[in-house]
Scaffold this active site. Structure first.
Site, short mmCIF file in Angstrom:
data_model
loop_
_atom_site.label_atom_id
_atom_site.label_comp_id
_atom_site.label_asym_id
_atom_site.label_seq_id
_atom_site.Cartn_x
_atom_site.Cartn_y
_atom_site.Cartn_z
N GLU A 159 0.85 -1.21 0.00
CA GLU A 159 0.00 0.00 0.00
C GLU A 159 0.88 1.25 0.00
O GLU A 159 0.72 2.13 0.85
CB GLU A 159 -1.00 -0.03 1.17
CG GLU A 159 -1.95 -1.22 1.06
CD GLU A 159 -3.20 -1.17 1.93
OE1 GLU A 159 -3.31 -0.27 2.80
OE2 GLU A 159 -4.09 -2.03 1.73
N GLU A 162 -4.62 -8.95 -0.29
CA GLU A 162 -5.43 -8.61 0.90
C GLU A 162 -6.87 -8.51 0.46
O GLU A 162 -7.20 -7.68 -0.40
CB GLU A 162 -4.98 -7.29 1.54
CG GLU A 162 -3.68 -7.42 2.29
CD GLU A 162 -3.32 -6.17 3.10
OE1 GLU A 162 -4.23 -5.49 3.62
OE2 GLU A 162 -2.12 -5.88 3.18
O1 AHR Z 1 -5.15 -6.00 6.95
C1 AHR Z 1 -5.13 -4.82 7.68
C2 AHR Z 1 -4.46 -3.69 6.92
O2 AHR Z 1 -5.23 -3.37 5.80
C3 AHR Z 1 -3.11 -3.97 6.34
O3 AHR Z 1 -2.09 -3.79 7.25
C4 AHR Z 1 -3.01 -2.95 5.26
O4 AHR Z 1 -2.17 -3.36 4.20
C5 AHR Z 1 -4.44 -2.73 4.83
O5 AHR Z 1 -4.78 -1.41 4.78
#
Ligand code: AHR
Length: 510
Positions: free
Chosen positions: A192, A314
């Site tokens: 991110e 994710e």
């Molecule tokens: O999964 C929780 C958070 O969500 C992670 O650390 C981040 O990459 C995303 O914003």
């Protein structure tokens, strides 16, 4: 007479309206392999995911192997966990790997600023993570620090783990008790980076990516599969710029999308939700189809041969934390609704097997859409776990193309397909079809044509429950559980079945 004809034709019309579900599975086609890595996981130094979730320490009364919980390892082996992403997430971009090696009592501490401001004692570091992966028989996926680290630091980490000869980093590894290098293929270069990983522009990140990736070397036969930071949801410009400027230097590009039913300020309860919130959760989950298609289409411009994988590293549901738990720990319960969301997403990834080469649900144990919850020595498996249990049959199987006509599940004038489905054929020739009936109230009668097959036998398993917000608790750990499903019938190449409301069914056809 006229009246009679009118009566019968309207009767036929009604019957047609009610029996719209139809699936054609092209068993005689299919060329794409569904990568087993679509069934991957993600575990961050966040809340009780690592500490308490996996790591209890060698002196714990909880049965462990070198500090890692045996029950959790076994449960993840049972769903054939193919890979595990670590150490973050946002945490990855403030993690300095050298703090997590050497004698544990001498490791420096740090503040985990993203997640609750707790002190991280670094007792779970590189050796412990790679030991965990070896115990589970899965591939490690390491997420390197591009946000607050340096090119040198990342480059040395790769050398420390994977170099077999004589070098400062391999000597250090040996000093720390590991003679032979590990094999690590999947390597993330920033997480991110448009947000918690450095708030960069796409142009700046693409340049940084090229610089960092240059020094992440392939040692011996350890060929890295480098994964660049991709978009969060609908930032299509990010995909465009990063593919244009750095596409040739990467093997994978990530995508993150969380299913948040309400707003980020008030996401809604994990267990107490209305049917309207359920509908909105499903709508938000289905956006994944749109994101995967659109990001893939942009990638096609720069990579028409689909060399670069879309890595959805994710995804999952994100609700308000459970009452009276640390808001920075992201601990949430997991209901049949979560299972439906997981099943839909995994079907989407399967159907896009030509581009989606890996996906990692967030975050395995005790955080967000966890497959496992622990409470000291107790462990429970969530409804989402059982979806992975049912869907493991698709790992490395051949995707079977299909067409679906579905009844609708409607709410306040909004509609989604009531059914969601994907199919594959495994190396032994068995066909597996995973079905979701999203509708919480109505069962769905389905007919499927298995084009090109002459099957003899069908069996199945089902995951459902009386209420959509049923969940497994430490007091009642098997409330939502897989059962045999016997309501599918074969006749030639036709399959008919009735999918109960709010259910997930896996059929095996031979
Ligand atoms: O999964 C929780 C958070 O969500 C992670 O650390 C981040 O990459 C995303 O914003």
């Amino acid at each position: 007479m006229k009246r009679l004809i009118l009566f019968f034709s309207s009767l036929c019309f009604c019957i047609t309206l009610q029996a719209q579900n139809k699936v054609i599975v092209n068993v005689d086609q299919g060329s794409e392999i569904i990568s087993k890595h679509i069934y991957g996981h993600f575990s961050e130094h966040l809340g009780r995911c690592i500490y308490g979730g996996y790591w209890v320490g060698e002196n714990s009364a909880i049965p462990n192997t070198r500090g890692i919980r045996n029950d959790v390892v076994q449960a993840l082996k049972d769903i054939q966990i193919p890979n595990l992403r670590w150490p973050g997430g946002c945490f990855a971009d403030e993690y300095h790997w050298m703090d997590g090696i050497g004698p544990r009592n001498q490791r420096p501490r740090m503040v985990n600023t993203h997640w609750g401001g707790v002190t991280e004692d670094n007792s779970f570091g590189t050796h412990e993570f790679l030991d965990l992966c070896e115990q589970m028989g899965c591939e490690p996926y390491i997420s390197g620090n591009l946000g607050s680290g340096s090119v040198e630091e990342m480059s040395k980490w790769v050398e420390y783990i994977t170099f077999d000869g004589e070098s400062p980093m391999s000597n250090l590894r040996k000093q720390n008790g590991r003679e032979k290098p590990w094999k690590v293929k999947f390597w993330g270069v920033g997480n991110e980076s448009w947000g918690c990983g450095g708030n960069m522009t796409a142009e700046f990140y693409a340049d940084q990516y090229r610089r960092y990736a240059t020094y992440c070397r392939n040692y011996g036969d350890n060929q890295l599969y480098k994964i660049a930071c991709g978009s969060g949801g609908m930032d299509f410009n990010w995909t465009d710029v990063v593919m244009k400027n750095a596409g040739r230097q990467m093997q994978g590009l990530s995508l993150h999308h969380y299913t948040v039913p309400n707003t980020w300020d008030d996401k809604g309860s994990a267990t107490q939700f209305t049917e309207a919130e359920y509908f909105s959760t499903i709508e938000k989950a289905l956006i994944m189809e749109n994101y995967v298609s659109k990001h893939s289409a942009i990638m096609d411009i720069y990579d028409p041969m689909k060399r670069v994988g879309l890595i959805v590293d994710e995804w999952g549901t994100w609700f308000n934390v459970e009452p009276e738990t640390n808001p920075g720990f992201l601990y949430q319960q997991n209901t049949l609704r979560d299972a439906i969301v997981a099943a839909i997403n995994l079907n989407i990834f399967n159907r896009h097997a030509d581009r989606v080469k890996m996906a990692n649900i967030a975050q395995t144990v005790n955080v967000l859409q966890a497959v496992i919850l622990t409470d000291n020595e107790k462990m429970i498996l969530t409804p989402t776990y059982w979806v992975y249990y049912l869907y493991k049959v698709h790992q490395d199987a051949t995707l079977l193309p299909l067409s679906l006509t579905s009844n609708k599940f409607e709410m306040d004038g909004r509609k989604v397909d009531a059914l969601d489905v994907s199919a594959s054929k495994d190396a032994t020739g068995k066909i597996h079809i995973t079905w979701v009936n999203i509708d919480p109230n109505k069962s769905q009668q389905v007919t499927a044509e298995l084009r090109g097959a002459m099957p003899k036998k069908v069996s199945g398993k089902i995951l459902t429950s009386a209420k959509i917000n049923d969940y497994n608790s430490f007091e009642n750990p098997n409330a939502v559980h897989v059962k045999d499903f016997k309501a599918a019938k074969l006749s030639g190449d036709k399959l008919s079945l009735e999918l109960p409301a709010k259910s997930i069914v896996m059929l095996e056809i031979e």
